[in-house]
Design a protein around this motif. Structure first.
Motif: not given
Length: 84
Positions: A70-73
């Motif tokens: 997953l990407p940043e967050g």
């Protein structure tokens, strides 16, 4: 390289670092032990001259596996319903 062993109450996976260009850069083996209710990661720390152990619950392990893709967050996994 890795090995897998099945013990009486756990599965033991050993990760061997073969990726470094020089022997000085190689990391010690990581030993992952999967129990019924948790997973431990163990690696020798030469600076401390002792093993470092991290224990993850199964929900933390699922979140870690999801986080790798997953990407940043900030995320919360939805509970999966078990179907018979």
């Amino acid at each position: 390289m890795f090995t897998i062993e099945h013990d009486f109450d756990a599965t033991i996976i050993t990760l061997v670092d073969e990726g470094a260009a020089s022997p000085e850069a190689l990391r010690d083996d990581v030993i992952i032990t999967a129990f019924e209710d948790c997973v431990t990661l163990r690696q020798f720390d030469p600076r401390r001259e002792d093993d470092v152990v991290i224990t993850l619950s199964l929900s933390q392990l699922r979140e870690l596996a999801a986080a790798l893709d997953l990407p940043e967050g900030s995320y919360r996994l939805k509970a999966r319903k078990h179907h018979p």
